[in-house]
Design a protein around this motif. Sequence first.
Motif, short mmCIF file in Angstrom:
data_model
loop_
_atom_site.label_atom_id
_atom_site.label_comp_id
_atom_site.label_asym_id
_atom_site.label_seq_id
_atom_site.Cartn_x
_atom_site.Cartn_y
_atom_site.Cartn_z
N LEU A 10 20.10 38.56 -11.76
CA LEU A 10 20.03 39.51 -10.66
C LEU A 10 18.84 39.23 -9.76
O LEU A 10 18.94 39.27 -8.53
N LEU A 11 17.70 38.92 -10.36
CA LEU A 11 16.50 38.60 -9.58
C LEU A 11 16.70 37.33 -8.76
O LEU A 11 16.27 37.26 -7.60
N VAL A 12 17.35 36.33 -9.34
CA VAL A 12 17.63 35.09 -8.60
C VAL A 12 18.54 35.39 -7.42
O VAL A 12 18.30 34.93 -6.30
N ARG A 13 19.57 36.20 -7.65
CA ARG A 13 20.50 36.56 -6.57
C ARG A 13 19.77 37.30 -5.45
O ARG A 13 19.97 37.02 -4.27
N GLN A 14 18.92 38.26 -5.82
CA GLN A 14 18.16 39.01 -4.80
C GLN A 14 17.24 38.08 -4.02
O GLN A 14 17.10 38.22 -2.80
N HIS A 15 16.62 37.13 -4.71
CA HIS A 15 15.75 36.15 -4.05
C HIS A 15 16.56 35.32 -3.05
O HIS A 15 16.14 35.12 -1.90
N LEU A 16 17.72 34.85 -3.47
CA LEU A 16 18.57 34.05 -2.59
C LEU A 16 19.05 34.85 -1.38
O LEU A 16 19.08 34.33 -0.25
N LEU A 17 19.41 36.11 -1.57
CA LEU A 17 19.85 36.94 -0.45
C LEU A 17 18.71 37.21 0.53
O LEU A 17 18.92 37.22 1.74
N ALA A 18 17.50 37.38 0.01
CA ALA A 18 16.34 37.57 0.89
C ALA A 18 16.09 36.32 1.72
O ALA A 18 15.83 36.41 2.93
N ILE A 19 16.18 35.15 1.11
CA ILE A 19 16.02 33.89 1.84
C ILE A 19 17.14 33.73 2.86
O ILE A 19 16.90 33.30 4.01
N ALA A 20 18.37 34.07 2.49
CA ALA A 20 19.51 33.97 3.41
C ALA A 20 19.31 34.87 4.62
O ALA A 20 19.59 34.46 5.75
N ARG A 21 18.79 36.09 4.42
CA ARG A 21 18.52 36.99 5.55
C ARG A 21 17.46 36.39 6.47
O ARG A 21 17.59 36.45 7.70
N GLU A 22 16.42 35.80 5.89
CA GLU A 22 15.39 35.14 6.70
C GLU A 22 15.98 34.02 7.53
O GLU A 22 15.69 33.88 8.72
N MET A 23 16.82 33.21 6.91
CA MET A 23 17.44 32.08 7.60
C MET A 23 18.36 32.56 8.73
O MET A 23 18.38 31.98 9.81
N LEU A 24 19.11 33.63 8.48
CA LEU A 24 19.98 34.18 9.52
C LEU A 24 19.16 34.59 10.74
O LEU A 24 19.55 34.31 11.87
N ALA A 25 18.04 35.27 10.50
CA ALA A 25 17.19 35.72 11.60
C ALA A 25 16.57 34.54 12.35
O ALA A 25 16.42 34.59 13.58
N GLU A 26 16.25 33.48 11.64
CA GLU A 26 15.57 32.34 12.26
C GLU A 26 16.51 31.34 12.91
O GLU A 26 16.23 30.85 14.01
N VAL A 27 17.60 31.00 12.22
CA VAL A 27 18.44 29.90 12.72
C VAL A 27 19.91 30.28 12.95
O VAL A 27 20.68 29.46 13.43
N GLY A 28 20.31 31.50 12.61
CA GLY A 28 21.69 31.93 12.83
C GLY A 28 22.62 31.50 11.71
O GLY A 28 22.27 30.67 10.87
N PRO A 29 23.84 32.07 11.72
CA PRO A 29 24.77 31.82 10.62
C PRO A 29 25.27 30.38 10.51
O PRO A 29 25.57 29.91 9.43
N GLU A 30 25.32 29.67 11.63
CA GLU A 30 25.84 28.30 11.60
C GLU A 30 25.00 27.38 10.72
O GLU A 30 25.51 26.45 10.11
N GLN A 31 23.71 27.62 10.65
CA GLN A 31 22.80 26.75 9.89
C GLN A 31 22.60 27.20 8.44
O GLN A 31 21.90 26.54 7.68
N LEU A 32 23.22 28.31 8.07
CA LEU A 32 23.08 28.81 6.70
C LEU A 32 24.17 28.17 5.84
O LEU A 32 25.32 28.59 5.84
N THR A 33 23.78 27.14 5.11
CA THR A 33 24.71 26.41 4.24
C THR A 33 24.21 26.50 2.81
O THR A 33 23.06 26.90 2.56
N MET A 34 25.06 26.09 1.87
CA MET A 34 24.66 26.07 0.46
C MET A 34 23.44 25.17 0.27
O MET A 34 22.48 25.53 -0.40
N ASP A 35 23.49 23.97 0.87
CA ASP A 35 22.39 23.02 0.73
C ASP A 35 21.10 23.56 1.33
O ASP A 35 20.03 23.45 0.74
N ALA A 36 21.22 24.14 2.56
CA ALA A 36 20.03 24.65 3.23
C ALA A 36 19.41 25.82 2.45
O ALA A 36 18.19 25.92 2.33
N LEU A 37 20.26 26.68 1.90
CA LEU A 37 19.76 27.81 1.12
C LEU A 37 19.08 27.33 -0.15
O LEU A 37 18.01 27.83 -0.53
#
Length: 199
Positions: free
Chosen positions: A13-40
């Motif tokens: 659960l903690l790993v998932r929450q960490h990944l979702l927090a990083i994904a939200r940061e990436m969305l704000a910075e680079v948008g959904p197009e750049q949010l990939t499995m590799d990038a995350l």
Amino acid sequence: MLLERDHGRLQGLLVRQHLLAIAREMLAEVGPEQLTMDALAERSGLGKGTVFRRFGTRTGIFAALLDEAERGFQEDVLGGPPPLGPGAPPMERLAAYGEARMRFLMDNRGVARAALAGRQPQPGGSLPTSLSHTHIRMLLGLIDLGPADLGLLTLQLTAALDDPLLRYLSTTEVDHATAQITDTLAKGWRDLVRRVCRP
């Protein structure tokens, strides 16, 4: 053994929450197009296998993000101020619900669009609608609609709410006229509710 299993679940659960927090940061910075499995995976410092185990696919990342945002929306519906929350007449709440749902999905359209990627929009079926279906059915039950088939009417109203949203969420044209499209859809929903629920 049980303690070890609970520890493993908590760690997951903690790993998932960490990944979702990083994904939200990436969305704000680079948008959904750049949010990939590799990038995350790279940004989080975790392996791609870990990301895959938590979300399955890139679409799964966006579905999890949308689900997280959905919880806040549900809290507003179940306990927020009227007319969306409790305290307003049911017909008024039904009109407010549809409008709020449209605005929520339009505001989260990048994530919603990515969560729908690879899925064909089907009437009342592709977008998670359990909240819509349950809430609309509950509100219709509080309105005197005579001998109406409330189950069927619930399905029809849920489809009327979701189908136009799916149409607009699947196109990038909405990005240039979001407020106008949302206002038009909200006005149409309120008119439909008034006509269907007219005493």
